[in-house]
Scaffold this motif. Sequence first.
Motif, PDB file in Angstrom:
ATOM      1  N   GLU A 161      -4.895  -7.286 -11.471  1.00  0.00           N
ATOM      2  CA  GLU A 161      -4.657  -6.019 -12.161  1.00  0.00           C
ATOM      3  C   GLU A 161      -5.794  -5.022 -11.943  1.00  0.00           C
ATOM      4  O   GLU A 161      -5.582  -3.805 -11.970  1.00  0.00           O
ATOM      5  N   VAL A 162      -7.003  -5.528 -11.709  1.00  0.00           N
ATOM      6  CA  VAL A 162      -8.135  -4.637 -11.424  1.00  0.00           C
ATOM      7  C   VAL A 162      -8.120  -4.235  -9.951  1.00  0.00           C
ATOM      8  O   VAL A 162      -8.374  -3.068  -9.615  1.00  0.00           O
ATOM      9  N   ALA A 163      -7.811  -5.168  -9.071  1.00  0.00           N
ATOM     10  CA  ALA A 163      -7.758  -4.862  -7.634  1.00  0.00           C
ATOM     11  C   ALA A 163      -6.731  -3.768  -7.347  1.00  0.00           C
ATOM     12  O   ALA A 163      -6.934  -2.933  -6.454  1.00  0.00           O
ATOM     13  N   GLN A 164      -5.625  -3.752  -8.097  1.00  0.00           N
ATOM     14  CA  GLN A 164      -4.598  -2.738  -7.898  1.00  0.00           C
ATOM     15  C   GLN A 164      -5.096  -1.335  -8.233  1.00  0.00           C
ATOM     16  O   GLN A 164      -4.559  -0.346  -7.737  1.00  0.00           O
ATOM     17  N   LYS A 165      -6.130  -1.263  -9.058  1.00  0.00           N
ATOM     18  CA  LYS A 165      -6.699   0.027  -9.419  1.00  0.00           C
ATOM     19  C   LYS A 165      -7.774   0.470  -8.431  1.00  0.00           C
ATOM     20  O   LYS A 165      -8.403   1.515  -8.627  1.00  0.00           O
ATOM     21  N   CYS A 166      -7.979  -0.333  -7.403  1.00  0.00           N
ATOM     22  CA  CYS A 166      -9.015  -0.041  -6.404  1.00  0.00           C
ATOM     23  C   CYS A 166      -8.394   0.001  -5.014  1.00  0.00           C
ATOM     24  O   CYS A 166      -8.708  -0.844  -4.161  1.00  0.00           O
ATOM     25  N   PRO A 167      -7.506   0.944  -4.725  1.00  0.00           N
ATOM     26  CA  PRO A 167      -6.843   0.981  -3.416  1.00  0.00           C
ATOM     27  C   PRO A 167      -7.811   1.178  -2.268  1.00  0.00           C
ATOM     28  O   PRO A 167      -7.517   0.797  -1.125  1.00  0.00           O
ATOM     29  N   TRP A 168      -8.969   1.741  -2.554  1.00  0.00           N
ATOM     30  CA  TRP A 168      -9.966   1.991  -1.520  1.00  0.00           C
ATOM     31  C   TRP A 168     -10.584   0.700  -0.987  1.00  0.00           C
ATOM     32  O   TRP A 168     -11.270   0.704   0.037  1.00  0.00           O
ATOM     33  N   LEU A 169     -10.364  -0.446  -1.665  1.00  0.00           N
ATOM     34  CA  LEU A 169     -10.938  -1.701  -1.199  1.00  0.00           C
ATOM     35  C   LEU A 169     -10.348  -2.140   0.134  1.00  0.00           C
ATOM     36  O   LEU A 169     -10.984  -2.865   0.880  1.00  0.00           O
ATOM     37  N   GLY A 170      -9.155  -1.694   0.421  1.00  0.00           N
ATOM     38  CA  GLY A 170      -8.529  -2.079   1.682  1.00  0.00           C
ATOM     39  C   GLY A 170      -8.870  -1.168   2.832  1.00  0.00           C
ATOM     40  O   GLY A 170      -8.433  -1.387   3.961  1.00  0.00           O
ATOM     41  N   ASP A 171      -9.665  -0.107   2.575  1.00  0.00           N
ATOM     42  CA  ASP A 171     -10.003   0.851   3.630  1.00  0.00           C
ATOM     43  C   ASP A 171     -10.960   0.242   4.642  1.00  0.00           C
ATOM     44  O   ASP A 171     -11.766  -0.609   4.295  1.00  0.00           O
TER      45      ASP A 171
END
Length: 301
Positions: free
Chosen positions: A291-301
């Motif tokens: 649920e926290v990772a979903q709020k961090c879309p920039w992590l996949g950049d």
Amino acid sequence: MVTAASGRRGGTPECRGPGGSPGGCPRRPARRRRLGTGTAAGESAQELQAFRDYGESWYRSRKGLESRFQPREPLARQPQVTAEARCKLVSWLIPVHRHFGLSLEALCLAVNILDRFLATTPVAADCFQLLGVTALLIACKQVEVHPPSVKELLALCCDAFTRQQLRNLECIVLHRLDFDLAAPTVSFFLEHFSQVRLEARGADAGEAADARSLAAGVAELSLADYAFTKYAPSLLAASSLGLADRLLRHRSPLDLRVSGYPEELLRDCMDQLQLLVSLNGRSLSLLLPSEVAQKCPWLGD
């Protein structure tokens, strides 16, 4: 120099953790569920009351011990262990501690034990992984109700070491550190600053929980990077929370003045952490609750 060469089974093992892949090891023991991971509302209320009663005095006590337990340049005396080797070992210990369902406190304490021992005693490269699991075992005995067994830890090392080797090294580490193991950790300060945040007027409990989760992931990443050994745990904790608030664009961020650090020192540490995150976004996403990772879309950049 501490070495494992004298007691190793049958020569050089085919697979190792740091520098290799634990994926080639024998089948791991079944993952165990940590007790008490789900905190009931009554327990939360009790924790908050305990924080109100003792939190500040306990914080001052732990903060006063930081310099005593923080090793300076742990690798300065190491002819065979490099910063890269340390990074590989700690990067391996992170999934190992999650495999066993251990706390962040146990991981932080294990890395502290590892670094303090490295600061006092040269370690042979063939003994380094054994030192890592030994430090984790000692840390778990300190803070976990059900620490992993020696057999389980050795299995993750492909049975490259014997039980007696681990026990011998455990004794050496404990004597070198004078059985002084209660180091203040990033985990402790993350919890303290998060509780301080919840006590503030108008605190957003949801934002506090998300920031705590993201900051814990950032702190885990920093444990593996030798460049962050120069920062005190309380500074790393405050900076990780500050960075988490910035990345999540929170409306009610933690007031970093509660840490007592100058703004420029906090900014320097936060900038270094942000660089670490930018270089390891995909790795960080694996350390976060979904649920926290979903709020961090920039992590996949």
